[in-house]
Structure formats: C-alpha cells, structure tokens
Design a protein around this motif. Structure first.
Motif, PDB file in Angstrom:
ATOM      1  N   PRO A  63      30.772  -3.193 -24.900  1.00 42.59           N
ATOM      2  CA  PRO A  63      32.153  -3.270 -25.366  1.00 42.59           C
ATOM      3  C   PRO A  63      32.559  -4.628 -25.927  1.00 42.59           C
ATOM      4  CG  PRO A  63      32.097  -3.575 -22.999  1.00 42.59           C
ATOM      5  CD  PRO A  63      30.657  -3.446 -23.446  1.00 42.59           C
ATOM      6  N   GLU A  96      33.617  -8.072 -27.688  1.00 42.78           N
ATOM      7  CA  GLU A  96      34.529  -8.364 -28.793  1.00 42.78           C
ATOM      8  C   GLU A  96      33.759  -8.683 -30.067  1.00 42.78           C
ATOM      9  OE1 GLU A  96      37.859 -11.790 -29.974  1.00 42.78           O
ATOM     10  OE2 GLU A  96      37.128 -11.595 -27.919  1.00 42.78           O
ATOM     11  N   ASN A 150      31.055  -1.017 -29.050  1.00 47.40           N
ATOM     12  CA  ASN A 150      32.218  -1.347 -29.869  1.00 47.40           C
ATOM     13  C   ASN A 150      31.745  -1.555 -31.308  1.00 47.40           C
ATOM     14  OD1 ASN A 150      34.889  -2.093 -30.490  1.00 47.40           O
ATOM     15  ND2 ASN A 150      34.441  -4.261 -30.140  1.00 47.40           N
ATOM     16  N   ASP A 151      32.608  -1.257 -32.259  1.00 48.69           N
ATOM     17  CA  ASP A 151      32.205  -1.366 -33.666  1.00 48.69           C
ATOM     18  C   ASP A 151      32.266  -2.812 -34.145  1.00 48.69           C
ATOM     19  OD1 ASP A 151      34.932  -1.613 -33.684  1.00 48.69           O
ATOM     20  OD2 ASP A 151      35.297  -0.143 -35.269  1.00 48.69           O
ATOM     21  N   SER A 152      31.656  -3.703 -33.373  1.00 48.12           N
ATOM     22  CA  SER A 152      31.584  -5.110 -33.762  1.00 48.12           C
ATOM     23  C   SER A 152      30.401  -5.306 -34.685  1.00 48.12           C
ATOM     24  CB  SER A 152      31.449  -6.003 -32.523  1.00 48.12           C
ATOM     25  OG  SER A 152      30.302  -5.664 -31.794  1.00 48.12           O
ATOM     26  N   SER A 173      35.603   2.224 -31.963  1.00 51.92           N
ATOM     27  CA  SER A 173      36.528   1.122 -31.706  1.00 51.92           C
ATOM     28  C   SER A 173      36.889   1.130 -30.227  1.00 51.92           C
ATOM     29  CB  SER A 173      37.784   1.287 -32.563  1.00 51.92           C
ATOM     30  OG  SER A 173      38.722   0.283 -32.258  1.00 51.92           O
ATOM     31  N   MET A 174      36.702  -0.018 -29.557  1.00 56.65           N
ATOM     32  CA  MET A 174      36.970  -0.119 -28.122  1.00 56.65           C
ATOM     33  C   MET A 174      37.929  -1.263 -27.840  1.00 56.65           C
ATOM     34  SD  MET A 174      33.157   0.512 -26.502  1.00 56.65           S
ATOM     35  CE  MET A 174      32.228   2.013 -26.823  1.00 56.65           C
ATOM     36  N   ILE A 232      37.802   2.860 -24.266  1.00 54.83           N
ATOM     37  CA  ILE A 232      36.447   2.878 -23.712  1.00 54.83           C
ATOM     38  C   ILE A 232      36.259   4.120 -22.846  1.00 54.83           C
ATOM     39  CG2 ILE A 232      34.816   1.686 -22.195  1.00 54.83           C
ATOM     40  CD1 ILE A 232      36.172  -0.956 -23.036  1.00 54.83           C
TER      41      ILE A 232
END
Length: 383
Positions: free
Chosen positions: A286, A288, A309-311, A328-329, A335
């Motif tokens: 998750p 950032e 997460n879509d990082s 996206s989280m 989540i």
C-alpha cells in the motif's frame, strides 16, 4: 595497432563506489548487494560508502567489497563531504554511483572540489515525495543533475517520465534500468510447510507486507483495513516483516492495541525472505511511493500474487487481474474494499501466483539487470 577504446573498456576490470545514506535493510540496499555479488565474474568490483552507519547489510557484501561508514550527523555536514572526498581519493574508483537524494548531494559536492575527475552516476529508486517537489528542492536537484552527473538512472519508466516532466535533465541523460530478481534463490515452495515454519496455522489465509516501518509505507492504513475485513474471514492472518523506520513505535503500539492482535504477526527483520514469502497467500503493497519494488519482484518469483497501490513502478511489474491487482489505495477503507475483492475466491490467488512466477521469469531476470548496469558503467569510462 592502436586498441579500440570501446573494445578495451569491455574487458578491463573496474571499481564502483556506491554512496548511500546507510547500509540497512531495504530494497535499494539489497540491489547494491546483488550488484556486488553478481558482477564479480564480470570484473566489476563494488565498494559502499554509507554516509551514516553501515548496518547489518554490510555483512552480506562479498569479501572483495569494503563498506565505509562516515557517521554523518543530522542535517547537512560539510565535514562529511570532506570525508567522502578523502575516501574517493584513497580508493580511486572508476565510477561513483550515488543513490537517492543524500547520496547525490554528498557525491556531487565531493567530486566538485578540484583534483578529482571521476564520473558520477546518480540513481533514483522511488518517486519524488511532495517535499522533494518543493520549488527550491527541484532547483537544487536540477542543478546537481546538470552540473555534476554524467548519467541519471531510475528503476522504472514511470520515474523517468516524472523526472522529464519536471524538466530536471535532458532526455538523453536519463535512463531506466528495471530491477531484476534471482529466480533460483526466490522460488515456489510449499505454503503449508512455510506457514508452519514461521508459526502460522497451516490452514491460515495469510496477507503479507514486507517493508521498513516508515510512515510512507502505510502500515497504519493496512492495520485499519485488516480490522474491517478480519471479522469476515476467520482464518485470515496478517504477517508484517520489517524493522527500523520513523513509524516503528507507532506501528508496534497499534499492533498491541489491535482488536485482532492474535492474528497479526510482526516477524521483525528477516534474512531468510526466500523462506518467508512462500507462506503468504497475497502480498499487500500500500506504499505511498515506490520506484520498482524489489519486494514485489521477490514475492512474485515465489509464486505470491500482489495487491498494490497504483504508485509508480507497480504498474510495470503487476499485470492487473493476471498476477495480482493494482488499485488506488488512499485510505484504509479503499484497501479493505480491494482486499475483500481479492479474498472472495481464494482459488484465484493460486492462479495469480502461478502467473506471477512465469511473468517474473520472462521479464525481470537478474542477468538482464546486471547487463544494463555493466553497459552504463563501461560507457561512462569512454565518454
């Protein structure tokens, strides 16, 4: 007949000095260790300068490598610049390879002083944070890239795009080198056996997270999400691997006060990750920001799917709906929602895990990564 410099450079031994904040457990640090071992047979030797302390990873370096801690105090230290300069003068590396912002700053200053002409390769291993995008910090980074660095490399194409969009350096100066994973060391093993080995029930459904205990990794949100979904899944457990970081105390306190603390397992720092990953049914990422997560690559090589997460970087590793999911989280509720979807049919996790292993074997070999770095190092010597 005069030797062709390009051909000659491909056979010469060379030495690289890596400059990084500290040699503690982490994905970037693990990558440096892999380079040090993987390029020995290629005639490339790697030393490491830890600006602060060397940490436990120093013991994993090959015998031909030296770790040099400089014990930098908090804040900027010109004395540390001088220490680094003296180290460079003593060891005389062929290339200095800095890692992330602190490595870049100190390497650039040390090499800018008269008397040393050694190329600097600047490595960036994660997306820039909001703080790093402040105008004055972008100005400093742009100035350092353009005046001090021969090349800049990222570990994902998305990172490279970000640096170009911010106009930090010319396109020809920035290249992307994807991380690779040793698929012989990280491989599929019996889940039941590995769960029992880390004191988890053999029939447990295990969510895993492997990360430093730092705020930007978002352990707190995963713990809150686990509280939301645990009542629906009596066999669900959460295993957290990692230590150190600015959020350690808060995370351990949160685990101790968690209503499902009997199903949360903090495993601390582990040096046997190839034996731990196979115990997971799903890796949760998750964070950032990431560059290209070594944890993600290693888990997938062990046949573990990933919910991320879509990082930056995750979209270049995970095939959504095939080897895991990218969503996206931004908070715990998001989540929890995405994990509920993943857990609705556990058999899908097995299929994703099998696909993940094949995907890593085909696209993220460690040999390819070694080739790319070798080419960059040797090219820097003939420019």
């Amino acid at each position: 007949m005069k030797a062709d410099p390009a051909n000659e450079s491909s056979t010469l031994n060379l030495r690289v000095l890596h400059v990084l904040h500290g040699l503690h457990a982490g994905g970037m640090e693990n990558g440096v260790i892999n380079l040090a071992h993987g390029q020995l047979q290629r005639g490339i030797f790697h030393d490491v300068c830890a600006l602060t302390t060397s940490g436990p990873f120093a013991d994993r370096l090959p015998a031909s490598s030296k770790a040099s801690p400089l014990n930098k105090p908090e804040g900027f230290s010109f004395k540390t610049c001088l220490k680094l300069r003296r180290l460079i003068q003593t060891t005389r590396p062929d290339v200095v390879h800095s890692h992330n912002s602190s490595g870049l700053i100190y390497s650039a200053f040390a090499l800018a002083l008269p008397g040393i002409r050694i190329p600097l390769l600047a490595g960036e291993h994660a997306q820039l944070t909001a703080g790093e995008k402040a105008p004055h910090r972008l100005f400093i980074r742009r100035w350092l890239y353009r005046l001090a660095c021969k090349k800049i490399h990222t570990v994902s194409a998305g990172q490279r795009d970000e640096l170009l969009q911010l106009n930090l350096a010319a396109p020809e100066a920035i290249l992307s080198i994807s991380n690779g994973v040793d698929t012989e060391r990280f491989h599929v093993q019996s889940k039941e056996t590995k769960k029992a080995a880390i004191n988890l029930p053999e029939n447990a459904l295990v969510l895993g997270m492997v990360a430093r205990l730092a705020h930007h990794k978002r352990h707190d949100r995963l713990l809150d999400a686990f509280q939301q979904i645990a009542p629906n899944h009596p066999k669900l457990h959460l295993a957290l691997v990692g230590d150190r970081g600015n959020a350690k105390e808060a995370i351990l306190d949160a685990i101790g006060a968690h209503p499902f603390k009997d199903r949360i397992h903090w495993l601390g720092m582990r040096d046997d990750l190839p034996e731990v990953y196979p115990a997971f049914d799903l890796l949760v990422l998750p964070s950032e920001s990431e560059g290209m997560s070594n944890v993600c690559l290693e888990a997938m090589a062990c046949g573990v799917p990933v919910a991320a997460n879509d990082s930056c970087g995750a979209t270049e590793i995970i095939v959504d709906g095939v080897t895991g999911v990218i969503r996206s989280m931004p908070d715990a509720s998001a989540i929890a929602s995405h994990l509920e979807s993943c857990l609705s049919d556990p058999s899908v996790l097995l299929t994703w895990g099998q696909n993940a292993r094949r995907h890593i074997e085909r696209n993220f070999s460690i040999a390819s990564m070694m080739d790319r770095y070798e080419k960059v190092y040797r090219d820097l010597l003939i420019r």
